[in-house]
Design a protein around this motif. Structure first.
Motif, short mmCIF file in Angstrom:
data_model
loop_
_atom_site.label_atom_id
_atom_site.label_comp_id
_atom_site.label_asym_id
_atom_site.label_seq_id
_atom_site.Cartn_x
_atom_site.Cartn_y
_atom_site.Cartn_z
N MET A 72 0.80 -1.22 0.00
CA MET A 72 0.00 0.00 0.00
C MET A 72 0.84 1.28 0.00
O MET A 72 0.49 2.23 -0.70
CB MET A 72 -0.97 0.01 1.17
CG MET A 72 -2.19 -0.87 0.97
SD MET A 72 -3.06 -0.58 -0.56
CE MET A 72 -3.71 1.03 -0.31
N PRO A 73 1.95 1.38 0.73
CA PRO A 73 2.75 2.62 0.63
C PRO A 73 3.27 2.86 -0.78
O PRO A 73 3.31 4.01 -1.23
CB PRO A 73 3.90 2.39 1.62
CG PRO A 73 3.38 1.40 2.59
CD PRO A 73 2.45 0.52 1.82
N ALA A 74 3.64 1.81 -1.49
CA ALA A 74 4.11 1.98 -2.87
C ALA A 74 2.96 2.43 -3.76
O ALA A 74 3.12 3.32 -4.61
CB ALA A 74 4.72 0.69 -3.40
N PHE A 75 1.79 1.81 -3.59
CA PHE A 75 0.63 2.21 -4.39
C PHE A 75 0.26 3.66 -4.12
O PHE A 75 -0.03 4.43 -5.05
CB PHE A 75 -0.59 1.32 -4.07
CG PHE A 75 -0.40 -0.14 -4.39
CD1 PHE A 75 0.47 -0.56 -5.38
CD2 PHE A 75 -1.10 -1.09 -3.69
CE1 PHE A 75 0.65 -1.90 -5.67
CE2 PHE A 75 -0.95 -2.43 -3.97
CZ PHE A 75 -0.06 -2.83 -4.97
N ASP A 76 0.27 4.06 -2.85
CA ASP A 76 -0.03 5.45 -2.50
C ASP A 76 0.98 6.41 -3.10
O ASP A 76 0.63 7.51 -3.54
CB ASP A 76 -0.07 5.62 -0.98
CG ASP A 76 -1.28 4.95 -0.35
OD1 ASP A 76 -2.24 4.65 -1.08
OD2 ASP A 76 -1.25 4.73 0.87
N SER A 77 2.25 6.01 -3.12
CA SER A 77 3.28 6.85 -3.71
C SER A 77 3.07 7.02 -5.21
O SER A 77 3.20 8.13 -5.74
CB SER A 77 4.66 6.24 -3.43
OG SER A 77 5.66 6.98 -4.04
N PHE A 78 2.74 5.93 -5.90
CA PHE A 78 2.46 6.02 -7.34
C PHE A 78 1.27 6.95 -7.60
O PHE A 78 1.33 7.80 -8.48
CB PHE A 78 2.13 4.64 -7.92
CG PHE A 78 3.30 3.71 -8.02
CD1 PHE A 78 4.60 4.19 -8.14
CD2 PHE A 78 3.11 2.35 -8.01
CE1 PHE A 78 5.68 3.32 -8.25
CE2 PHE A 78 4.18 1.47 -8.11
CZ PHE A 78 5.46 1.96 -8.22
N GLU A 79 0.21 6.77 -6.82
CA GLU A 79 -0.99 7.58 -7.03
C GLU A 79 -0.75 9.04 -6.69
O GLU A 79 -1.25 9.93 -7.38
CB GLU A 79 -2.14 7.01 -6.21
CG GLU A 79 -2.61 5.67 -6.71
CD GLU A 79 -3.64 5.02 -5.81
OE1 GLU A 79 -4.21 5.73 -4.95
OE2 GLU A 79 -3.86 3.82 -5.96
#
Length: 161
Positions: free
Chosen positions: A43-50
């Motif tokens: 989730m932190p990586a997904f949030d960073s991408f978004e």
């Protein structure tokens, strides 16, 4: 313990005294756990991408863009796992190096943010727990290095066995 982890040990030692259905259910639960924990810890990586996407385009992520980010991240993770099969031998060292994030930093941050009275129970408790986390981190890192020295590190790319 046979090489291959807990599931291969369970299969090797208890194939005759555990019903096959229960053994299959154990394997399925491990697969579900791995699939769900990948989503949670990613989730932190997904949030960073978004966040990067929304800051560049000034519009929210659509379901297609969000799905694309998740598929891309899954592909990159899978590629790293296949290309670098020796990462499991580094697990002890990497775990020891990242242990303070879980055990030490929260205690030190609590002391800095809450500012309890000096030499009170909470002050001592958090400082002791924080330094205990740092000591565990050092011990696990040294253990990871010791394990790599004893077992060796075979750097074989794209060759899992």
């Amino acid at each position: 313990m046979p090489s291959g982890g807990m599931l291969s040990a369970l299969y090797a030692f208890h194939i005759h005294d555990i019903p096959r259905g229960l053994l299959a259910m154990t394997f399925l639960l491990v697969v579900f756990n791995c699939l769900s924990s990948f989503q949670i810890y990613s989730m932190p990586a997904f949030d960073s991408f978004e966040a990067g996407y929304t800051s560049r385009t000034n519009k929210p992520c659509s379901i297609w863009v969000r799905s694309g980010f998740r598929i891309f991240f899954g592909f990159v993770s899978f590629f790293i796992g296949v290309a670098l099969p020796f990462l499991s031998s580094l697990a002890g060292l990497l775990g020891g190096l990242t242990l303070p994030v879980t055990f030490a930093y929260p205690c030190f941050m609590w002391v800095l943010i809450k500012k309890p009275t000096k030499y009170s129970f909470n002050w001592y408790f958090n400082w002791i727990l924080g330094w205990l986390g740092v000591a565990f981190s050092l011990a696990f890192s040294i253990g990871g290095i010791w394990s790599m020295v004893n077992n060796g590190l075979k750097l074989r790319f794209f060759k899992p066995n």
